[in-house]
Write a protein that holds these residues in place. Structure first.
Motif, PDB file in Angstrom:
ATOM      1  N   ASP A 109       0.857  -1.192   0.000  1.00 62.76           N
ATOM      2  CA  ASP A 109       0.000   0.000   0.000  1.00 62.76           C
ATOM      3  C   ASP A 109       0.891   1.239   0.000  1.00 62.76           C
ATOM      4  N   LYS A 110       0.298   2.409   0.208  1.00 62.32           N
ATOM      5  CA  LYS A 110       1.050   3.669   0.158  1.00 62.32           C
ATOM      6  C   LYS A 110       2.042   3.834   1.307  1.00 62.32           C
ATOM      7  N   THR A 111       1.911   3.026   2.345  1.00 64.16           N
ATOM      8  CA  THR A 111       2.827   3.137   3.486  1.00 64.16           C
ATOM      9  C   THR A 111       4.023   2.199   3.356  1.00 64.16           C
ATOM     10  N   ASP A 112       4.082   1.439   2.271  1.00 65.33           N
ATOM     11  CA  ASP A 112       5.113   0.420   2.087  1.00 65.33           C
ATOM     12  C   ASP A 112       6.087   0.855   0.993  1.00 65.33           C
ATOM     13  N   ASN A 113       7.152   0.067   0.782  1.00 64.12           N
ATOM     14  CA  ASN A 113       8.081   0.313  -0.310  1.00 64.12           C
ATOM     15  C   ASN A 113       8.457  -1.016  -0.962  1.00 64.12           C
ATOM     16  N   TYR A 114       9.343  -0.970  -1.970  1.00 64.24           N
ATOM     17  CA  TYR A 114       9.772  -2.188  -2.661  1.00 64.24           C
ATOM     18  C   TYR A 114      10.777  -2.938  -1.795  1.00 64.24           C
ATOM     19  N   ASN A 115      10.725  -4.263  -1.871  1.00 61.44           N
ATOM     20  CA  ASN A 115      11.597  -5.105  -1.069  1.00 61.44           C
ATOM     21  C   ASN A 115      12.165  -6.217  -1.950  1.00 61.44           C
ATOM     22  N   THR A 116      13.494  -6.297  -2.006  1.00 64.65           N
ATOM     23  CA  THR A 116      14.145  -7.411  -2.676  1.00 64.65           C
ATOM     24  C   THR A 116      14.779  -8.272  -1.594  1.00 64.65           C
ATOM     25  N   PRO A 117      14.186  -9.439  -1.310  1.00 66.53           N
ATOM     26  CA  PRO A 117      14.726 -10.302  -0.253  1.00 66.53           C
ATOM     27  C   PRO A 117      15.926 -11.118  -0.749  1.00 66.53           C
ATOM     28  N   ILE A 118      16.844 -11.322   0.158  1.00 69.13           N
ATOM     29  CA  ILE A 118      18.000 -12.184  -0.090  1.00 69.13           C
ATOM     30  C   ILE A 118      18.000 -13.237   1.012  1.00 69.13           C
ATOM     31  N   GLU A 119      18.166 -14.489   0.617  1.00 74.70           N
ATOM     32  CA  GLU A 119      18.331 -15.541   1.631  1.00 74.70           C
ATOM     33  C   GLU A 119      19.820 -15.830   1.755  1.00 74.70           C
ATOM     34  N   ALA A 120      20.337 -15.672   2.964  1.00 73.83           N
ATOM     35  CA  ALA A 120      21.747 -15.921   3.219  1.00 73.83           C
ATOM     36  C   ALA A 120      21.893 -17.195   4.046  1.00 73.83           C
ATOM     37  N   ARG A 121      22.877 -17.963   3.691  1.00 65.67           N
ATOM     38  CA  ARG A 121      23.218 -19.195   4.425  1.00 65.67           C
ATOM     39  C   ARG A 121      24.558 -18.915   5.095  1.00 65.67           C
ATOM     40  N   ILE A 122      24.589 -19.013   6.409  1.00 63.10           N
ATOM     41  CA  ILE A 122      25.790 -18.749   7.185  1.00 63.10           C
ATOM     42  C   ILE A 122      26.331 -20.067   7.714  1.00 63.10           C
ATOM     43  N   LEU A 123      27.575 -20.348   7.384  1.00 65.66           N
ATOM     44  CA  LEU A 123      28.217 -21.582   7.821  1.00 65.66           C
ATOM     45  C   LEU A 123      29.386 -21.252   8.743  1.00 65.66           C
ATOM     46  N   GLU A 124      29.451 -21.987   9.846  1.00 65.87           N
ATOM     47  CA  GLU A 124      30.562 -21.819  10.775  1.00 65.87           C
ATOM     48  C   GLU A 124      31.008 -23.192  11.220  1.00 65.87           C
ATOM     49  N   ARG A 125      32.300 -23.425  11.222  1.00 64.96           N
ATOM     50  CA  ARG A 125      32.843 -24.699  11.690  1.00 64.96           C
ATOM     51  C   ARG A 125      33.095 -24.648  13.163  1.00 64.96           C
TER      52      ARG A 125
END
Length: 125
Positions: A109-125
């Motif tokens: 709606d008029k109170t929102d903006n565009y959103n490009t989501p990114i899914e990140a995978r974080i790996l730690e040993r």
């Protein structure tokens, strides 16, 4: 929290924060599902939150959503591309990130903006 702090730290570089709106003296880079109430919908911002459980097999693994928000579709896509170019497949102190960029989500709606989501995978040993 594992994953959120690591991702936030990886994003908190001038190549990315220079593109964000300055809000209350700081770049509009946030941890959490909800953006601050007083952040204008015209702001360019990023919010980061956990979307998957920790997987403790072989590596510690988390999945995090990075939401690249802007007033226009192009600005949102450009911000996501900058995040991807600067953070994807990089080795950090004790962890590694890989990313996939989603499709732009238009404003609800008029109170929102565009959103490009990114899914990140974080790996730690």
């Amino acid at each position: 929290m594992f994953g959120i702090d690591n991702t936030y730290n990886a994003l908190n570089t001038s190549a990315i924060t220079d593109l964000l709106t300055v809000h209350l003296g700081q770049p509009a880079l946030y941890k959490g599902f909800v953006l601050p109430d007083r952040l204008p919908n015209s702001a360019t911002s990023i919010n980061v939150y956990l979307i998957g459980p920790t997987d403790p097999f072989v590596y510690w693994e988390n999945r995090v959503s990075i939401n690249c928000r802007a007033k226009t579709e192009k600005a949102s896509r450009d911000l996501a591309q900058t995040v991807y170019n600067n953070v994807n497949r990089k080795q950090y102190n004790g962890y590694y990130l890989t990313m996939s960029v989603g499709q732009v989500i238009p404003p609800a709606d008029k109170t929102d903006n565009y959103n490009t989501p990114i899914e990140a995978r974080i790996l730690e040993r």
